[in-house]
Design an enzyme around this catalytic site. Structure first.
Site, PDB file in Angstrom:
ATOM      1  N   HIS A   1       5.622  54.465  76.143  1.00 38.66           N
ATOM      2  CA  HIS A   1       4.916  55.487  75.361  1.00 38.66           C
ATOM      3  C   HIS A   1       3.411  55.421  75.635  1.00 38.66           C
ATOM      4  O   HIS A   1       2.673  54.751  74.919  1.00 38.66           O
ATOM      5  CB  HIS A   1       5.216  55.259  73.876  1.00 38.66           C
ATOM      6  CG  HIS A   1       4.923  56.427  73.009  1.00 38.66           C
ATOM      7  ND1 HIS A   1       5.773  56.864  72.020  1.00 38.66           N
ATOM      8  CD2 HIS A   1       3.863  57.270  72.969  1.00 38.66           C
ATOM      9  CE1 HIS A   1       5.250  57.917  71.413  1.00 38.66           C
ATOM     10  NE2 HIS A   1       4.077  58.176  71.967  1.00 38.66           N
TER      11      HIS A   1
ATOM     12  N   ASN B   1       2.655  65.670  76.269  1.00 40.03           N
ATOM     13  CA  ASN B   1       1.684  66.550  75.591  1.00 40.03           C
ATOM     14  C   ASN B   1       0.364  66.645  76.346  1.00 40.03           C
ATOM     15  O   ASN B   1      -0.711  66.416  75.812  1.00 40.03           O
ATOM     16  CB  ASN B   1       1.467  66.120  74.133  1.00 40.03           C
ATOM     17  CG  ASN B   1       0.888  64.724  73.987  1.00 40.03           C
ATOM     18  OD1 ASN B   1       0.957  63.923  74.911  1.00 40.03           O
ATOM     19  ND2 ASN B   1       0.326  64.432  72.839  1.00 40.03           N
TER      20      ASN B   1
ATOM     21  N   HIS C   1       9.532  62.013  67.949  1.00 40.82           N
ATOM     22  CA  HIS C   1       8.448  61.586  67.058  1.00 40.82           C
ATOM     23  C   HIS C   1       8.884  62.064  65.679  1.00 40.82           C
ATOM     24  O   HIS C   1       8.803  63.256  65.377  1.00 40.82           O
ATOM     25  CB  HIS C   1       7.147  62.254  67.540  1.00 40.82           C
ATOM     26  CG  HIS C   1       5.981  62.166  66.605  1.00 40.82           C
ATOM     27  ND1 HIS C   1       4.776  61.638  66.992  1.00 40.82           N
ATOM     28  CD2 HIS C   1       5.821  62.559  65.331  1.00 40.82           C
ATOM     29  CE1 HIS C   1       3.927  61.704  65.968  1.00 40.82           C
ATOM     30  NE2 HIS C   1       4.531  62.267  64.952  1.00 40.82           N
TER      31      HIS C   1
ATOM     32  N   ASP D   1       2.084  53.398  72.483  1.00 39.43           N
ATOM     33  CA  ASP D   1       1.519  54.664  72.012  1.00 39.43           C
ATOM     34  C   ASP D   1       0.016  54.709  72.298  1.00 39.43           C
ATOM     35  O   ASP D   1      -0.782  55.186  71.469  1.00 39.43           O
ATOM     36  CB  ASP D   1       1.807  54.906  70.528  1.00 39.43           C
ATOM     37  CG  ASP D   1       1.582  56.362  70.110  1.00 39.43           C
ATOM     38  OD1 ASP D   1       1.286  57.211  70.991  1.00 39.43           O
ATOM     39  OD2 ASP D   1       1.699  56.659  68.908  1.00 39.43           O
TER      40      ASP D   1
HETATM   41 ZN   LIG Z   1       4.164  60.194  68.549  1.00 37.64          ZN
END
Ligand SMILES: [Zn+2]
Length: 434
Positions: A62, A96, A183, A309
């Site tokens: 991630h 994204n 998510h 993340d």
């Molecule tokens: Zn996320």
């Protein structure tokens, strides 16, 4: 150019084979040539590794590399530089981007950039829905054909049960290895919220994002994965009840995997009392009970992987008012040390399990062949060597372009000494090669 290197006398930990003993590892060209005691260097450069741990290069499930579209925050070059500095040889870049990674053209563009300027292999994640809009399906077929194995609208939750069901059924039709990563946050419950909803959000006067916003969607996703026999991956689990839901689903045979971030394993909403935007992350940091349940989930394997993340932002973006600042912390350069310091050192998680959760398991979830071990002759030499006892204080500058790091100022134990990507040292003696 790959050279011949002999790592001498390291504690070699290879979770994929269960190997944990002192050995030399000889690398020639891109591959491991030999593993054993007292190996002849055969003219190779010798790196003394007494007291150090040698393991498969870490794999991040991630990462937000921000390229294309937000190169002022991070680029493929700087993001993979941060990865190498943290001991990673492969990262999974979230979809994204701008334009969104929702068709094969962008996938190819990211891979080409990574091959040209990257210090780690990049496995692009494809979007589930076009433009992350949560409506029509992205070009999953052509992206699967291009080798994409993970799809996610991360940043956004898959908005409806119908869309998630379509994605799980559709993905499964291509190959059993395709995984849908979500998510998990119910949009109606987190709208306008800036931190975990609880005593601290009330006293700080900030709107909250309650734990049940995550738990509702985790429960939804598990029910749909069960019904469709599709493969679901739960991103950045943050609540104790989510861990329990995943534990039960696994016992029921649901094809679910899950990840947790180092910051959710270390910090709590208590750290937000100074309105420090470095701790504003999404999902939010929750209570000590949640954090402890996440740690237990890693220890018993309910949570399969530790993923960063890594979410870089520009300094001026993160320095705005708390309610205006974008959520996220960078994490690639501190992940290993954070886990060693806060999970392994206190005895919550065994060292070999921690390494597994950061290498072999994410490589398997992602289908990152050649990463995560085994450390055996003929395999690609994707390796990390770290000093488990060296302490250091986290301070900028970072190899990343960003400095929004929740661990800044923390003293951590465990430091990357060397990272090797297919036989080339991307980090040598703690210095990134470029
Ligand atoms: Zn996320």
């Amino acid at each position: 150019m790959p050279e011949a290197v002999l790592f001498r006398g390291a504690r070699v930990i290879d979770p994929s084979t269960g190997h944990d003993a002192e050995a030399d590892v000889l690398v020639a060209g891109e591959r491991v040539e030999a593993v054993g005691a007292g190996l002849d260097p055969q003219g190779a450069e010798v790196l003394e590794c007494a007291g150090l741990v040698l393991a498969p290069g870490l794999v991040d499930l991630h990462t937000h590399l921000r390229e294309p579209g937000a190169e002022h925050k991070e680029t493929i070059a700087t993001g993979t530089r941060a990865a190498a500095a943290g001991g990673f040889t492969a990262v999974s870049s979230m979809a994204n981007t701008d334009p969104v990674t929702d068709h094969a053209g962008i996938v190819a563009e990211i891979r080409d950039k990574a091959a040209e300027s990257g210090l780690a292999d990049v496995f692009p994640v494809g979007a589930i829905t076009k433009d992350l809009a949560g409506e029509s399906m992205a070009e999953l077929g052509e992206m699967v054909e291009a080798g994409v194995r993970m799809f996610s609208d991360d940043g956004n939750c898959v908005p409806t049960a119908r869309t998630l069901r379509n994605a799980l059924v559709y993905a499964k039709a291509f190959t059993a290895e395709v995984v849908i990563a979500d998510h998990c946050e119910d949009a109606s419950l987190v709208a306008g919220g800036h931190m975990h909803e609880g005593v601290h959000s009330y006293s700080l006067g900030l709107a909250g994002r309650p734990a049940e916003a995550e738990e509702i969607i985790v429960a939804r996703d598990l029910a749909i994965a069960h019904a469709t026999a599709g493969r679901i991956h739960i991103c950045h689990v943050s609540s104790a009840r989510s861990v329990e839901l995943i534990r039960r689903a696994k016992a029921d045979g649901v094809r679910v995997t899950a990840e947790v971030t180092p910051h959710h394993l270390v910090f709590t909403d208590d750290d937000l009392v100074g309105y420090d935007t470095r701790f504003k992350v999404n999902p939010p940091l929750r209570t000590a009970e949640d954090r402890d349940a996440l740690r237990a989930g890693v220890a018993d394997g309910t949570i399969d992987a530790i993923a960063t993340d890594h979410a870089p932002h520009a300094v001026e973006e993160k320095e705005s008012e708390f309610d205006q600042a974008p959520p996220g912390t960078i994490g690639l350069e501190t992940a290993l040390a954070a886990v060693l310091t806060h999970l392994v050192l206190p005895g919550v998680v065994e060292l070999s399990r921690a390494i597994e959760a950061m290498s072999a398991t994410p490589a398997r979830i992602l289908g990152a062949t050649g990463h995560g071990g085994a450390i055996e002759p003929g395999r690609h030499a994707n390796l990390v060597v770290f000093d488990p006892a060296e302490t250091w204080v986290v301070e900028p500058p970072f190899a990343s372009k960003a400095r929004n790091c929740a661990f800044t100022g923390s003293e951590l134990m465990g430091r990357v000494r060397h990272t090797m990507l297919r036989g080339s040292l991307t980090v040598a003696d703690g210095k990134v090669s470029r």
